[in-house]
Scaffold this motif. Structure first.
Motif, short mmCIF file in Angstrom:
data_model
loop_
_atom_site.label_atom_id
_atom_site.label_comp_id
_atom_site.label_asym_id
_atom_site.label_seq_id
_atom_site.Cartn_x
_atom_site.Cartn_y
_atom_site.Cartn_z
N ARG A 121 -5.97 88.25 -77.79
CA ARG A 121 -5.18 89.31 -77.16
C ARG A 121 -6.04 90.23 -76.30
O ARG A 121 -5.63 90.65 -75.22
N LEU A 122 -7.23 90.57 -76.80
CA LEU A 122 -8.10 91.49 -76.04
C LEU A 122 -8.58 90.84 -74.75
O LEU A 122 -8.56 91.47 -73.69
N THR A 125 -5.84 90.79 -72.29
CA THR A 125 -5.61 92.13 -71.77
C THR A 125 -6.61 92.49 -70.68
O THR A 125 -6.23 93.02 -69.62
N TYR A 191 -3.15 97.76 -77.02
CA TYR A 191 -3.57 96.78 -76.03
C TYR A 191 -3.08 97.16 -74.63
O TYR A 191 -3.78 96.94 -73.62
N TYR A 195 -5.29 97.84 -71.26
CA TYR A 195 -4.96 97.24 -69.97
C TYR A 195 -4.87 98.31 -68.88
O TYR A 195 -5.41 98.14 -67.78
#
Length: 296
Positions: A121-122, A125, A191, A195
């Motif tokens: 996910r990171l 992002t 997150y 972003y």
């Protein structure tokens, strides 16, 4: 002699093309990396995406094949065009309109992957922030904007010397993602904030008109011609003083000026025309206090 406005009008169609390319890059990053992970963008786009989630997920409204966030993005930008028309200028309005229409179209055409391309996910992002920030910055560099907060950002940047598009984006998004925490999962909001911050940083790096540069020009001419052209063509002031070369021990003229990174490109051309042997030093990101006008 040209002024900075005439330089910016060169290759006008190329600048329109840059607006379209910027819209394509932004839309690709948004659908491929941000929306695919269930994250929300910044600014007007984020508001549109949150509204779509509420309508579809909470209220169970079936939009069919219509991309609600793309339609809302277009509609929410309409009143802001009035601000651009009255306060910023016709050319800015045209390029912004091109970008908004293209973003609406590309978001509707580019599919959102059912399975994220990158599972982490990171990483997803950060990549989304880089791509979307580059697309938004490219549009600003071309003399337009992605609409929404970019319009307000450019307007406020013209009014305030220490303001930038990225700063407004981070300020408003703090409120937007605060709402996200209450409506959705806290981790999603975190997150999304990462972003927004990363995307804003990339926008300010690509948008060279917002980056200040101090220039020192060393020439063996009297420097008057170069200084006059800086004043006439770039609408900037300059300071001239006499110096002595440490190695040659010959007289040298030093010209000092502060301008934007975009104008620095014009200055290089200008100096070469007057003295091809001149030595120029640029220092980016200098902090300025006093009467310095941003030419956006």
């Amino acid at each position: 002699m040209k002024n900075v406005e005439e330089y910016m009008q060169e290759n006008r169609w190329m600048r329109y093309f840059m607006c379209v390319v910027g819209a394509l890059i932004y839309s690709f990053g948004m659908n491929t990396f941000v929306s695919s992970m269930g994250f929300y963008a910044s600014g007007i786009m984020g508001i549109s995406q949150i509204t779509q989630s509420v309508l579809v997920d909470k209220l169970q409204i079936d939009p069919g094949n219509i991309n609600i966030s793309a339609v809302l993005y277009f509609l929410l930008n309409l009143p802001l065009f009035i601000l651009a028309m009255k306060s910023i200028g016709k050319r800015f309005l045209i390029k912004t309109g091109i970008n908004v229409i293209c973003v609406t179209l590309f978001l509707s055409i580019i599919p959102v992957p059912k399975t994220p391309i990158i599972e982490d996910r990171l990483t997803c992002t950060l990549i989304g922030g880089i791509i979307c920030g580059a697309g938004g910055g490219l549009t600003l560099q071309a003399g337009g904007s992605g609409g929404g907060l970019d319009i307000l950002g450019v307007y406020l940047a013209k009014k305030s010397k220490g303001f930038s598009v990225g700063k407004l984006s981070m300020l408003i998004n703090a409120v937007i993602y605060g709402v996200c925490i209450f409506l959705f999962d806290v981790s999603v909001a975190v997150y999304c904030i990462i972003y927004a911050v990363f995307s804003a940083m990339i926008v300010d790096k690509v948008h060279t008109q917002s980056i200040t540069v101090q220039a020192m020009i060393f020439t063996k001419t009297d420097g008057k011609q170069i200084c006059d052209r800086i004043i006439r063509e770039l609408n900037r002031s300059a300071t001239i003083w006499d110096g002595v070369g440490g190695y040659t021990e010959k007289d040298v003229t030093i010209i000092y000026s502060v301008l934007s990174k975009y104008e620095a490109t014009i200055l290089r051309r200008l100096v070469r025309e007057e003295d091809e042997h001149a030595f120029v030093v640029f220092n980016e990101g200098c902090r300025i206090s006093g009467n310095f006008q941003k030419h956006l």
